[in-house]
Write a protein that holds these residues in place. Structure first.
Motif, mmCIF file in Angstrom:
data_model
loop_
_atom_site.group_PDB
_atom_site.id
_atom_site.type_symbol
_atom_site.label_atom_id
_atom_site.label_comp_id
_atom_site.label_asym_id
_atom_site.label_seq_id
_atom_site.Cartn_x
_atom_site.Cartn_y
_atom_site.Cartn_z
ATOM 1 N N VAL A 66 10.181 -2.960 -19.832
ATOM 2 C CA VAL A 66 10.768 -1.620 -19.958
ATOM 3 C C VAL A 66 9.665 -0.591 -20.219
ATOM 4 C CG1 VAL A 66 12.298 -0.159 -21.369
ATOM 5 C CG2 VAL A 66 12.994 -2.496 -20.785
ATOM 6 N N SER A 67 8.706 -0.947 -21.093
ATOM 7 C CA SER A 67 7.625 -0.004 -21.443
ATOM 8 C C SER A 67 6.726 0.297 -20.255
ATOM 9 C CB SER A 67 6.752 -0.588 -22.566
ATOM 10 O OG SER A 67 7.501 -0.796 -23.722
ATOM 11 N N SER A 68 6.562 -0.684 -19.358
ATOM 12 C CA SER A 68 5.517 -0.517 -18.337
ATOM 13 C C SER A 68 6.059 -0.169 -16.952
ATOM 14 C CB SER A 68 4.687 -1.811 -18.241
ATOM 15 O OG SER A 68 5.484 -2.875 -17.771
ATOM 16 N N TYR A 69 7.393 -0.268 -16.756
ATOM 17 C CA TYR A 69 7.939 0.005 -15.413
ATOM 18 C C TYR A 69 7.778 1.494 -15.061
ATOM 19 C CZ TYR A 69 11.072 0.127 -11.412
ATOM 20 O OH TYR A 69 11.584 0.296 -10.151
ATOM 21 N N LYS A 70 7.090 1.777 -13.965
ATOM 22 C CA LYS A 70 6.853 3.179 -13.584
ATOM 23 C C LYS A 70 7.101 3.363 -12.091
ATOM 24 C CE LYS A 70 4.902 4.369 -17.586
ATOM 25 N NZ LYS A 70 4.093 3.381 -18.161
ATOM 26 N N GLU A 71 7.580 4.559 -11.744
ATOM 27 C CA GLU A 71 7.703 4.928 -10.329
ATOM 28 C C GLU A 71 6.960 6.238 -10.131
ATOM 29 O OE1 GLU A 71 11.887 5.228 -9.575
ATOM 30 O OE2 GLU A 71 12.169 3.069 -9.476
ATOM 31 N N ASP A 72 6.191 6.352 -9.057
ATOM 32 C CA ASP A 72 5.549 7.622 -8.733
ATOM 33 C C ASP A 72 5.314 7.706 -7.225
ATOM 34 O OD1 ASP A 72 3.378 6.008 -8.212
ATOM 35 O OD2 ASP A 72 2.030 6.916 -9.681
ATOM 36 N N ASN A 73 4.604 8.734 -6.812
ATOM 37 C CA ASN A 73 4.217 8.845 -5.407
ATOM 38 C C ASN A 73 2.715 8.727 -5.333
ATOM 39 O OD1 ASN A 73 6.575 9.333 -3.749
ATOM 40 N ND2 ASN A 73 6.848 11.090 -5.120
ATOM 41 N N MET A 74 2.257 7.893 -4.424
ATOM 42 C CA MET A 74 0.807 7.807 -4.245
ATOM 43 C C MET A 74 0.531 7.896 -2.750
ATOM 44 S SD MET A 74 -1.840 5.120 -5.884
ATOM 45 C CE MET A 74 -1.895 5.874 -7.495
ATOM 46 N N ASP A 103 1.559 10.172 -0.818
ATOM 47 C CA ASP A 103 2.841 10.585 -0.232
ATOM 48 C C ASP A 103 3.841 9.458 -0.057
ATOM 49 O OD1 ASP A 103 2.147 13.173 -0.158
ATOM 50 O OD2 ASP A 103 1.373 13.119 1.908
ATOM 51 N N GLU A 104 3.545 8.321 -0.627
ATOM 52 C CA GLU A 104 4.519 7.220 -0.524
ATOM 53 C C GLU A 104 5.017 6.855 -1.906
ATOM 54 O OE1 GLU A 104 3.736 3.552 1.477
ATOM 55 O OE2 GLU A 104 2.596 4.661 2.999
ATOM 56 N N PRO A 105 6.325 6.581 -2.044
ATOM 57 C CA PRO A 105 6.801 6.169 -3.367
ATOM 58 C C PRO A 105 6.267 4.776 -3.700
ATOM 59 C CG PRO A 105 8.564 6.034 -1.743
ATOM 60 C CD PRO A 105 7.379 6.586 -1.032
ATOM 61 N N ARG A 106 5.966 4.561 -4.948
ATOM 62 C CA ARG A 106 5.544 3.208 -5.325
ATOM 63 C C ARG A 106 6.104 2.866 -6.695
ATOM 64 N NH1 ARG A 106 -0.184 2.550 -8.443
ATOM 65 N NH2 ARG A 106 0.027 4.444 -9.680
ATOM 66 N N VAL A 107 6.128 1.562 -6.984
ATOM 67 C CA VAL A 107 6.542 1.041 -8.291
ATOM 68 C C VAL A 107 5.340 0.328 -8.864
ATOM 69 C CG1 VAL A 107 7.960 -0.732 -9.392
ATOM 70 C CG2 VAL A 107 8.940 0.724 -7.619
ATOM 71 N N TYR A 108 5.058 0.563 -10.125
ATOM 72 C CA TYR A 108 3.998 -0.246 -10.743
ATOM 73 C C TYR A 108 4.317 -0.557 -12.189
ATOM 74 C CZ TYR A 108 1.927 4.010 -12.894
ATOM 75 O OH TYR A 108 1.705 5.157 -13.612
ATOM 76 N N LEU A 109 3.715 -1.645 -12.675
ATOM 77 C CA LEU A 109 3.844 -2.006 -14.086
ATOM 78 C C LEU A 109 2.522 -1.652 -14.747
ATOM 79 C CD1 LEU A 109 5.490 -5.589 -13.943
ATOM 80 C CD2 LEU A 109 6.620 -3.369 -14.221
ATOM 81 N N SER A 110 2.572 -0.739 -15.721
ATOM 82 C CA SER A 110 1.323 -0.290 -16.349
ATOM 83 C C SER A 110 0.941 -1.225 -17.506
ATOM 84 C CB SER A 110 1.483 1.139 -16.850
ATOM 85 O OG SER A 110 2.492 1.169 -17.852
ATOM 86 N N SER A 155 -4.197 4.991 -11.624
ATOM 87 C CA SER A 155 -4.616 6.252 -11.001
ATOM 88 C C SER A 155 -4.848 6.106 -9.505
ATOM 89 C CB SER A 155 -5.912 6.728 -11.647
ATOM 90 O OG SER A 155 -6.928 5.757 -11.399
ATOM 91 N N GLY A 156 -5.045 4.880 -9.038
ATOM 92 C CA GLY A 156 -5.384 4.669 -7.636
ATOM 93 C C GLY A 156 -6.842 4.998 -7.339
ATOM 94 N N GLU A 157 -7.582 5.397 -8.368
ATOM 95 C CA GLU A 157 -8.994 5.747 -8.153
ATOM 96 C C GLU A 157 -9.801 4.527 -7.739
ATOM 97 O OE1 GLU A 157 -10.506 7.609 -11.694
ATOM 98 O OE2 GLU A 157 -9.145 9.304 -11.388
#
Ligand code: GAP
Length: 458
Positions: free
Chosen positions: A338-346, A348-355, A438-440
């Motif tokens: 629950v703490s790490s589930y994240k959704e964002d756009n990277m 221009d594409e939506p993505r899901v990641y666990l931080s 960050s995708g960096e």
């Protein structure tokens, strides 16, 4: 995101990506049991390692134990579990389905804190609370949650045993063995990780309320006069560890449990509650058990369960008091998801990641060749993979699909770093390291890569 959505997304990701499967799934499941898949098992082991490192290996006053799950039934008679380890049960008068009465009261927006079974029966009548199928409910009574079994070929009552409902009692019944074999100085603790079993009336909320669960428990033995300062000390230690593994501390609340609501053995309890998508509920507990368990076992077994303190002014004999930090491992997995589930756009594409924190993530690093049909890249990346795997263990080789897809796949399971061997690597002996959140991307020399990651993982 709606909470219900979030829960569904977590359950679906957990299954799809090999974290958690329904127990006995191909036979329709067994309520209250779940199996941890390849990534869930790695995640769980990383949590256990972190817990052991903080509470056992970095200290000099903690002893480990691995006690049997099956114990003599007299253990549970002496501690009061046979008489008191129960939850309030009520039955749908039409369908005969059984429910936890306090849960039904709470689901209807009321608090069940402090209510006895008789109070609950009255309350349910007064507020006209019905079963989830809309039918009237029967009288509330206590239901014992211990799972009973028979040990050996005999069927008589002497063969009755219970699958332990808490790991704690394995520690108390070995108190004297640890004293005699290790000669610990006060204060000291005994720590244990292991399975426990509870015949929950209504297992629910994925891996929150299980019938087979895993606990990480410490019984910390102190001088009776020193329990309060140790209680405060352990409250801080628990919070520090929670933060270190990456739990969202904004969702954590410590709640003092009132007189009528504590377990029968506890004189003071703090629950560390977490805001799960289905509500704020218990994650861990910190209990002051006084000398309850040692005294009960001493009376029932006839053994002396006490500590002899050899001071300068002679020896002092006393029954130590106990502070008990108790952690549920399955709830830790859920709260971390629950703490790490994240959704964002990277890009221009939506993505899901666990931080997930790198020390907790199932895989620390994924290694890839940019293209899987170029033997020079494959060979170099396999060499690098071998080197990283032998140093850091949980490293994966991933050459499926194109590089973008690989990043997305690794993001979704929380892999914090992807290392890519490309054509430039053949020239400059460097690789691309891509950061999950960050995708960096940055270039790192292959000869420096071990030190680079060592610094990240400590
Ligand atoms: N020895 C003390 C003890 O067992 P507890 O509050 O009953 O105390 C300790 O349980 C922890 O075990 C809880 O805080 C929770 O994390 C976990 N736990 C208890 N029952 C559970 C269940 N049915 N399913 C999953 N975890 C559970």
């Amino acid at each position: 995101m709606e909470n219900q959505d979030l829960m569904q997304k977590i359950v679906s990701l957990a299954k799809r990506r090999g974290f958690v499967f329904q127990g006995s799934e191909i036979y329709g499941g067994l309520a209250g049991t779940y199996d941890y898949g390849p990534l869930g098992t790695l995640l769980k082991n990383n949590i256990k390692d972190s817990w052991l490192r903080k509470f056992v290996h970095s200290r000099t006053d903690m002893y480990l134990l691995d006690a049997a799950i099956l114990m003599n039934q007299n253990v549970w008679k002496a501690t009061g579990h046979v008489d008191h380890f129960s939850d309030p049960l009520t039955e749908d008068l039409k369908t005969n389905k059984r429910y936890r009465a306090d849960n039904l009261i709470e689901d209807n927006g009321f608090s069940a804190l402090g209510l006895t079974p008789a109070d609950m029966t009255e309350f349910i009548k007064e507020k006209n609370i019905l079963s989830p199928d809309g039918n009237k409910l029967g009288e509330v009574r206590q239901f014992n949650m211990m799972l009973q079994t028979k040990v050996g070929a005999s069927e008589d009552s002497a063969a009755t045993s219970y699958l332990r409902p808490e790991t704690a009692q394995g520690i108390f019944v070995n108190f004297k063995n640890v004293l005699d074999s290790m000669n610990p100085k006060m204060p000291f603790g005994i720590a244990q990780i292991g399975k426990a079993f509870r015949n929950e009336i209504t297992p629910r909320d994925f891996i929150f309320r299980l019938r087979e669960l895993e606990q990480m428990e410490i019984e910390y033995f102190v001088k009776p006069s020193e329990w309060e300062k140790n209680f405060e000390y352990w409250r801080d230690e628990i919070l520090e560890w929670m933060e270190s593994v990456g739990l969202d501390m904004k969702k954590v609340h410590d709640v003092e449990i009132g007189d009528g609501d504590r377990a029968h053995y506890s004189a003071r309890t703090i629950d560390f509650e977490f805001e799960y998508p289905f509500g704020q509920k218990e994650l861990y507990g910190l209990a002051y058990r006084g000398d309850y368990d040692l005294s009960k076992h001493a009376d029932a077994s006839g053994q002396k369960l006490q500590y002899v303190d050899q001071g300068e002014e002679g020896s002092e004999v006393f029954v130590p008091h106990v502070i008990e930090p108790s952690f549920g491992l399955d709830r830790t997995v859920l709260a971390l998801l629950v703490s790490s589930y994240k959704e964002d756009n990277m890009g221009d594409e939506p993505r899901v990641y666990l931080s997930l924190d790198p020390k907790i993530a199932p895989y620390k690093i994924a290694v890839s060749p940019l293209l899987k049909n170029k033997p020079e890249l494959v060979e170099k990346s396999k060499n690098l993979f071998g080197k990283l795997k032998s140093e850091f263990g949980n490293v994966v080789f991933d050459d499926n699909g194109n590089i973008g897809k690989r990043y997305r796949r690794q993001d979704e399971i929380g892999t914090p770093f992807c290392v890519v061997v490309d054509f430039e690597s053949l020239e400059d002996e460097s690789v691309t390291v891509r950061h999950r959140d960050s995708g960096e991307q940055e270039r790192v020399k292959i000869e420096e890569i071990l030190n680079y990651f060592k610094a990240k993982f400590t």
